[in-house]
Structures are given as structure tokens and as C-alpha cells.
Design an enzyme around this catalytic site. Sequence first.
Site, PDB file in Angstrom:
ATOM      1  N   THR A   1       0.855  -1.196   0.000  1.00 17.15           N
ATOM      2  CA  THR A   1       0.000   0.000   0.000  1.00 17.15           C
ATOM      3  C   THR A   1       0.890   1.245   0.000  1.00 17.15           C
ATOM      4  O   THR A   1       1.974   1.220   0.589  1.00 17.15           O
ATOM      5  CB  THR A   1      -0.881  -0.007   1.271  1.00 17.15           C
ATOM      6  OG1 THR A   1      -1.829  -1.064   1.134  1.00 17.15           O
ATOM      7  CG2 THR A   1      -1.625   1.306   1.485  1.00 17.15           C
TER       8      THR A   1
ATOM      9  N   GLY B   1      -6.218  -3.569   7.624  1.00 15.18           N
ATOM     10  CA  GLY B   1      -7.235  -2.525   7.568  1.00 15.18           C
ATOM     11  C   GLY B   1      -8.390  -2.647   8.537  1.00 15.18           C
ATOM     12  O   GLY B   1      -8.907  -1.651   9.043  1.00 15.18           O
TER      13      GLY B   1
ATOM     14  N   ASP C   1      -9.097   0.145   5.393  1.00 15.93           N
ATOM     15  CA  ASP C   1      -9.005   1.472   6.022  1.00 15.93           C
ATOM     16  C   ASP C   1      -8.516   2.554   5.054  1.00 15.93           C
ATOM     17  O   ASP C   1      -8.779   3.734   5.269  1.00 15.93           O
ATOM     18  CB  ASP C   1      -8.017   1.417   7.198  1.00 15.93           C
ATOM     19  CG  ASP C   1      -6.612   1.038   6.719  1.00 15.93           C
ATOM     20  OD1 ASP C   1      -6.480   0.022   5.994  1.00 15.93           O
ATOM     21  OD2 ASP C   1      -5.648   1.756   7.049  1.00 15.93           O
TER      22      ASP C   1
HETATM   23  N1  ASP Z   1      -4.474  -1.113   4.839  1.00  9.42           N
HETATM   24  C1  ASP Z   1      -4.642  -1.846   3.600  1.00  9.42           C
HETATM   25  C2  ASP Z   1      -5.976  -2.531   3.634  1.00  9.42           C
HETATM   26  O1  ASP Z   1      -6.345  -3.053   4.657  1.00  9.42           O
HETATM   27  C3  ASP Z   1      -3.578  -2.864   3.375  1.00  9.42           C
HETATM   28  C4  ASP Z   1      -2.164  -2.431   3.702  1.00  9.42           C
HETATM   29  O2  ASP Z   1      -1.926  -1.305   4.044  1.00  9.42           O
HETATM   30  O3  ASP Z   1      -1.265  -3.267   3.591  1.00  9.42           O
HETATM   31  O4  ASP Z   1      -6.619  -2.580   2.618  1.00  9.42           O
END
Ligand code: ASP
Length: 327
Positions: free
Chosen positions: A192, A246, A223
Amino acid sequence: MALFSLGMITSESVSGQSNSTSRPEYVLVIHGGAGVLESAPADIQAKYHNGLREALLAGEAVLKSGGSAIDAIVAAITKMEDNPLFNAGKGAVYNEAGEITMDASIMEGKEGRAGAVGLVKHTKNPILAAKAIMDDGRHVFLVGEGAEIFAQKAGVEMVEQDYFYTQPRWDAYEHTLKTKLEREFHLNSKGTVGAAALDKHGNLAAGTSTGGMHFKRVGRLGDSPVIGAGTWADNQSCAVSATGHGEYFIRNNVASDISARMKYLGETLQKAADYVIMDKLMKIEAEGGIIAVDKDGNIAMPFNTTGMYRGYVKAGEKPVTKIYIGE
Ligand code: ASP
């Protein structure tokens, strides 16, 4: 249950001005996801350092010429969305139906305007769709087809799903399809991207973009597109972009909790960020990290995973990029 072990943990801060009360002219801090490979080969590490550096330079060019924090984070994030190494834009992960759906959000700290998209399938740079929603101002959060119809009308480029395809992500999808190993859902979600900036005018902004969790359920949002959880900016405190599991980041409203602790408890950015990532989330075995810059130009980059692709640049200094602890 922990999806994988919370082995090494770290928290680090880089003060904007260690012995001075004046804030740096501008600051940009970015991440390319928490939960890195435990010991990636040197050539792979070099590619990540390079990708982060390119993003920092793109964002810094905007800040140096007096541009806004918003435009700087968009420049940095689009660079990483276009880089197949990261789980955002080209190179995003697949959901359990073998499709790529992406989420992004953006916020500026002066007026608290924000925009977000979820579950977009054809938007080349989801952060641009989020920005178009923020600029339009009527809504904050659009998902799916409606988001893409709006973004296209606003001039945001659309592409076929094939554009986002990368062999490693597809191999990971096929592997999980066969094994159905739950640990892979998280292990393969790395990458991400996010950015936070303070510009010469004293304005803060933050943004985040992702393909979400590898092998996520169809329709799942994390998130990253949720204002308050994955992204937050407030000129009175700080700008934050998060990365990690998230579901936990939504439940704990991670990004805005850090800002709230600064505002209402009078904590420093480092103290607030450390509490949320290294204490509150650790206690519930929630993995991830954040990058943030405060109104005085101090940055914090705590993470509770084995590493986090990250970097920063401040006016008059060379860009710094890091992956593991103690680099
Ligand atoms: N936060 C992202 C999600 O849950 C994934 C990540 O940051 O690795 O979609």
C-alpha cells in the site's frame, strides 16, 4: 489470533528541527506499505529504494516550487501507483474472484476537505479520482461504478483491468486459490502507498492508495479509503497515512486518533503515533504502521512489522529512504 508473528518492532522519529524552533520550509514523508519481506535480496531492496526515491523527488519538485501539500502528495502517490512494485494502481493485488479493485483517499488540513474512492476497477490512478471528488466537494466517498463514472467525467484516465496485471501478484493469487492458506491473505498484501506533506504555506495534506488485502472478499473495503482510519490531515496537528491490517485500523480510527491525541492531550506527534501503533495496536496484535508530519515539520514513522518501505525529504536536505529497522 496473530496472522503472523510480531517479531521485530520499531519506532523512529526524525525531528524536523532538532535544535531550532523554526519549522523546515517543507517536508514530505511517504510509505510503500508495512510488512516487508524479512530479508529481501539486495537487488530487490534497491528497486524499492529507487521507487521510494522517485516518489519523493516527484513530490519535492512540487513543494520546492511553492506548490501545495495536496499536489505534492498526489505527485508522490501517482509515481508509486504507476510502479508495479507497490500494491496500488499497477501491481495491485487480486481479490478472491481474481479481480483487482482499488481504494484511495485524500485530505487537506486547512479546511478539512476530503475525497475517497473504493472498489474502482479501471481508474489508472485512484488517488486522482479521490482528489477529483474532494475538489468537486459535493460528496466525500464514492464507490464502484458510480465513482468511476464521476472520475472519468472529471478527466481521470480509465484503463482495462489488464493494465494492472503483474505476474507476481497473479502467481500469489493462484497459489492462495489452491492452498486457501489464511496467512497468505496478509503476507501477500504488502505495498500500500501513502504520503503526507507540509508545504511552504504551512498547509498539511495526506493521501493513501491501495489494492487492499490479497485475496480479500468481493466488496471488501479496508481502512485506506476511510477518512479518519487510513488518512487524516488537520493543520492544527498533523497529516497521517496508514498501512496495515485494515480491519483493525478502521476499528481504531488510527489516523485521526493520532491527531486527536496531539490536540486534546497535548502529546507530540511521536508520542501519539507511538502510543497508537506500538501500544494500542500491538496489544490487539494488529500489524502495520503510519507515516506522519506535524504542523512544525516533525515526522514520525512507527511500524510494528518487520519493516516498512518509507522515506522522507525536507527542504535543503537529501531524500532518505528506508526499509528495515535501524537503516
Ligand atoms: N491497509 C490496507 C488494507 O487493509 C492494506 C495495507 O496497508 O497493507 O486494505
